[in-house]
Scaffold this motif. Structure first.
Motif, PDB file in Angstrom:
ATOM      1  N   THR A  22      14.707 -17.044  17.732  1.00  0.00           N
ATOM      2  CA  THR A  22      14.462 -17.663  19.099  1.00  0.00           C
ATOM      3  C   THR A  22      13.915 -19.223  18.917  1.00  0.00           C
ATOM      4  OG1 THR A  22      12.029 -17.311  19.042  1.00  0.00           O
ATOM      5  CG2 THR A  22      13.573 -15.700  20.055  1.00  0.00           C
ATOM      6  N   GLU A  24      11.217 -20.614  19.374  1.00  0.00           N
ATOM      7  CA  GLU A  24      10.031 -20.698  19.064  1.00  0.00           C
ATOM      8  C   GLU A  24       9.958 -20.207  17.502  1.00  0.00           C
ATOM      9  OE1 GLU A  24      10.100 -20.413  23.370  1.00  0.00           O
ATOM     10  OE2 GLU A  24      11.032 -18.977  21.661  1.00  0.00           O
ATOM     11  N   GLU A  25      10.681 -19.380  17.183  1.00  0.00           N
ATOM     12  CA  GLU A  25      10.771 -19.070  15.791  1.00  0.00           C
ATOM     13  C   GLU A  25      11.167 -20.060  14.911  1.00  0.00           C
ATOM     14  OE1 GLU A  25      11.374 -14.095  15.650  1.00  0.00           O
ATOM     15  OE2 GLU A  25      13.092 -15.237  16.451  1.00  0.00           O
ATOM     16  N   GLU A  27      10.436 -22.910  14.912  1.00  0.00           N
ATOM     17  CA  GLU A  27       9.346 -24.037  14.753  1.00  0.00           C
ATOM     18  C   GLU A  27       8.101 -23.385  13.897  1.00  0.00           C
ATOM     19  OE1 GLU A  27       9.674 -26.974  15.709  1.00  0.00           O
ATOM     20  OE2 GLU A  27      11.498 -26.555  16.217  1.00  0.00           O
ATOM     21  N   THR A  28       8.179 -22.112  13.520  1.00  0.00           N
ATOM     22  CA  THR A  28       7.321 -21.292  13.131  1.00  0.00           C
ATOM     23  C   THR A  28       7.016 -21.841  11.595  1.00  0.00           C
ATOM     24  OG1 THR A  28       7.690 -19.232  14.002  1.00  0.00           O
ATOM     25  CG2 THR A  28       6.610 -19.159  12.188  1.00  0.00           C
ATOM     26  N   ARG A  36       8.124 -26.044   8.549  1.00  0.00           N
ATOM     27  CA  ARG A  36       8.852 -24.966   9.640  1.00  0.00           C
ATOM     28  C   ARG A  36      10.065 -24.375   8.989  1.00  0.00           C
ATOM     29  NH1 ARG A  36      10.074 -28.943  14.134  1.00  0.00           N
ATOM     30  NH2 ARG A  36      10.814 -30.247  12.154  1.00  0.00           N
TER      31      ARG A  36
END
Length: 199
Positions: A22, A24-25, A27-28, A36
């Motif tokens: 995703t 969001e993932e 940017e993890t 990241r």
């Protein structure tokens, strides 16, 4: 053992993983300090650029760290789909001239992404042994390997002599290149020595 095929298989699993992430993932934070997931994938573009282009990135301030950071910065603005598409076929200078190192590098960086995301996988024994036999030389594995006995619990592999470091092959492969998060998965008198080396 066909190292190139092992690399193709490893890269194929990485591409499959990345296509499932995703926004969001992406940017993890990864296991690479300050990077990241997106930054790790940008770093992996090493195998998609020419050797002269890669070398030119570091002409002003030559060092492996600066070269890697320059590569991350070069690809950081690209769409994630483009970054993944560029990794589909390992055919650059890195995989062509250093396939064993490219395999280990791809393996470690895939785990740099998978572990923080909780995306576990089962690595085929032949591929895992190939990584254990040839840890990524750019990560300076000698400082971690020296004077210790390494034993895998899930594949038939061992190396070295000295205080024991024992555990799953995946954790051993990460520990060999200084990923301290893997130390908790290992046992033996050598683990304390590893921790001291990374302190």
């Amino acid at each position: 053992m066909n190292v190139r095929q092992l690399l193709i298989d490893e890269r194929g699993e990485l591409v499959e993983l990345l296509r499932s992430l995703t926004p969001e993932e992406w940017e993890t934070p990864s296991l690479c300090a300050g990077w990241r997931v997106r930054d790790v994938v940008s770093h992996l573009q090493t195998d998609t650029v020419s050797l002269p282009s890669y070398a030119l990135l570091g002409l002003r301030n030559p060092s492996t760290d600066r070269l890697n950071q320059a590569l991350v910065e070069q690809f950081n603005g690209r769409p994630t789909g483009e970054l993944v598409d560029r990794l589909v076929e390992p055919r650059g200078w890195f995989s062509r001239y250093m396939p064993k190192t490219a395999l280990s590098d791809s393996f470690v960086h895939q785990q740099d992404i998978r572990r923080p995301l909780g995306r576990e996988r089962e690595v085929p024994a032949e591929r895992l042994v190939a990584v254990l036999d040839n840890p990524d030389m750019f990560a300076g594995p000698g400082r971690y390997l020296k004077g210790l006995r390494w034993e895998a619990t899930d594949v038939d592999w061992s190396k070295g002599s000295g205080p024991l470091v024992r555990g799953p092959g995946e954790a051993l492969a990460l520990a060999m290149v200084g990923r301290t998060v893997a130390f908790d998965d290992l046992e033996g008198a050598g683990v304390n020595e590893l921790r001291a080396r990374c302190a």
